[in-house]
Write a protein that holds these residues in place. Structure first.
Motif, PDB file in Angstrom:
ATOM      1  N   ASP A   1       0.811  -1.219   0.000  1.00 51.24           N
ATOM      2  CA  ASP A   1       0.000   0.000   0.000  1.00 51.24           C
ATOM      3  C   ASP A   1       0.844   1.268   0.000  1.00 51.24           C
ATOM      4  O   ASP A   1       0.302   2.376   0.035  1.00 51.24           O
ATOM      5  CB  ASP A   1      -0.938   0.015   1.212  1.00 51.24           C
ATOM      6  CG  ASP A   1      -2.023  -1.049   1.109  1.00 51.24           C
ATOM      7  OD1 ASP A   1      -2.412  -1.374  -0.024  1.00 51.24           O
ATOM      8  OD2 ASP A   1      -2.475  -1.546   2.158  1.00 51.24           O
ATOM      9  N   VAL A   2       2.167   1.109  -0.009  1.00 49.83           N
ATOM     10  CA  VAL A   2       3.064   2.269  -0.074  1.00 49.83           C
ATOM     11  C   VAL A   2       3.548   2.434  -1.511  1.00 49.83           C
ATOM     12  O   VAL A   2       4.046   1.490  -2.127  1.00 49.83           O
ATOM     13  CB  VAL A   2       4.272   2.095   0.869  1.00 49.83           C
ATOM     14  CG1 VAL A   2       5.250   3.262   0.710  1.00 49.83           C
ATOM     15  CG2 VAL A   2       3.806   2.003   2.321  1.00 49.83           C
ATOM     16  N   GLN A   3       3.397   3.644  -2.047  1.00 53.01           N
ATOM     17  CA  GLN A   3       3.870   3.944  -3.397  1.00 53.01           C
ATOM     18  C   GLN A   3       5.165   4.753  -3.278  1.00 53.01           C
ATOM     19  O   GLN A   3       5.140   5.902  -2.819  1.00 53.01           O
ATOM     20  CB  GLN A   3       2.837   4.749  -4.183  1.00 53.01           C
ATOM     21  CG  GLN A   3       1.519   4.011  -4.416  1.00 53.01           C
ATOM     22  CD  GLN A   3       0.580   4.127  -3.226  1.00 53.01           C
ATOM     23  OE1 GLN A   3       0.424   5.198  -2.658  1.00 53.01           O
ATOM     24  NE2 GLN A   3      -0.022   3.019  -2.835  1.00 53.01           N
ATOM     25  N   VAL A   4       6.270   4.150  -3.658  1.00 53.36           N
ATOM     26  CA  VAL A   4       7.574   4.797  -3.513  1.00 53.36           C
ATOM     27  C   VAL A   4       7.874   5.656  -4.737  1.00 53.36           C
ATOM     28  O   VAL A   4       7.731   5.211  -5.877  1.00 53.36           O
ATOM     29  CB  VAL A   4       8.702   3.758  -3.318  1.00 53.36           C
ATOM     30  CG1 VAL A   4      10.051   4.467  -3.169  1.00 53.36           C
ATOM     31  CG2 VAL A   4       8.417   2.885  -2.101  1.00 53.36           C
ATOM     32  N   VAL A   5       8.268   6.897  -4.476  1.00 60.35           N
ATOM     33  CA  VAL A   5       8.698   7.811  -5.535  1.00 60.35           C
ATOM     34  C   VAL A   5      10.169   8.127  -5.272  1.00 60.35           C
ATOM     35  O   VAL A   5      10.512   8.704  -4.244  1.00 60.35           O
ATOM     36  CB  VAL A   5       7.873   9.107  -5.548  1.00 60.35           C
ATOM     37  CG1 VAL A   5       8.301   9.996  -6.713  1.00 60.35           C
ATOM     38  CG2 VAL A   5       6.385   8.789  -5.642  1.00 60.35           C
TER      39      VAL A   5
END
Length: 307
Positions: free
Chosen positions: A120-124
């Motif tokens: 559920d974590v979107q890494v940028v």
């Protein structure tokens, strides 16, 4: 006074048409209710309630505030819940700054492993030279690799310590010879990282203790991969973290130089704007990196172990 609190008090009065009933429901005194409504009327510049000894009624302005005030409080509660969720749950966007070569070759595998644990974590990932302003760039944290941090306006947490090593190609050493001491480097073409050694000074610990020397060369860069490639091409002597050149040494593309002298080690820091209200996803990522970095034996190896 707190504007939202005053609106909340007003709505209680308006719905029940009673100051006393509103005070009882809110758990405050009737005088306090009166103060909140009076402050709100003064601030808005409009009378909201018509009061007599027997009744309370709404003016047109009061009716408008009642209709819109409920929506305003609901939107605030929804926003508050969303913010609380972004801080306390491991989900949402995680914006990470990192030096280009380290990010592309060493951090990306860790990011994929972290994403598998926290889908559920979107890494940028932002690849930069480590000097970006975290607040203006909107970064949650930045990884910086240095012997020390000059900027003390942020919070820094050390994640790992990595040794460095001097390397050169066989072709360069055949043409220019092998330096025996750090002082010999003044006669060599040294490939200097402008961020890690802005004054061209390389420092070592050796048999005689600590020693520093000012070096020079025909190529300087703020990108370690460029200097590594220049060394492979036989252009000079470069200083790199062991994790960056371990494979080159094992494959024979580069050779260790001045094995008896250990360059100053580098620290890997996680830098973030503040300890207060640090989102759970950021804490989880920092803890994840600590564990993974500690398990990367090749990062901690002394140069002799890479031969």
């Amino acid at each position: 006074m707190d504007r939202l609190r005053c609106i909340e008090v007003f709505i209680e009065v308006a719905q029940g048409r009673s100051f006393s009933a509103a005070a009882q429901r809110l758990g405050i005194s009737k005088g306090n209710v009166t103060k909140h409504v009076a402050w709100l009327e003064e601030t808005l510049g409009a009378q909201l309630l018509m009061r007599t000894t027997k009744s309370v009624s709404l003016t047109d302005a009061g009716l408008t505030l009642l209709e819109n005030g409920r929506d305003l409080l609901e939107r605030f509660e929804e926003t508050e819940a969303a913010i609380e969720g972004s801080v306390t749950s491991t989900k949402g966007a995680l914006r990470v700054g990192c030096p280009p070569s380290f990010g592309a070759f060493h951090l990306v595998p860790l990011l994929t492993a972290f994403s598998a644990l926290h889908p559920d974590v979107q890494v940028v990932l932002y690849l930069d030279d480590g000097r970006s302003d975290l607040v203006s760039e909107g970064l949650d944290l930045s990884l910086r690799i240095a012997s020390s941090l000059r900027d003390t306006s942020y919070v820094a947490q050390k994640l790992a310590v990595v040794p460095q090593i001097l390397v050169a190609s066989d072709r360069y050493l055949a043409n220019r010879g092998h330096p025996e001491t750090p002082q010999d480097l003044v006669h060599h073409d040294c490939l200097v990282h402008t961020l890690k050694a802005p004054t061209n000074i390389w420092s070592f610990t050796g048999p005689e203790g600590n020693v520093s020397v000012r070096v020079n060369g025909t190529i300087r860069a703020n990108f370690g991969e460029a200097l590594r490639y220049a060394a492979i091409l036989g252009h000079g002597i470069a200083m790199h973290p062991t994790y960056m050149v371990a494979d080159d040494i094992q494959q024979g593309r580069l050779r260790q130089v001045l094995a008896a002298y250990q360059p100053t080690a580098l620290d890997v820091f996680a830098v973030f704007p503040s300890r207060r209200h640090l989102p759970t996803r950021v804490r989880a990522f920092i803890d994840f990196l600590k564990v993974r970095f500690a398990g990367m034996v090749e990062w901690q190896q002394e140069p002799d172990a890479l031969k």
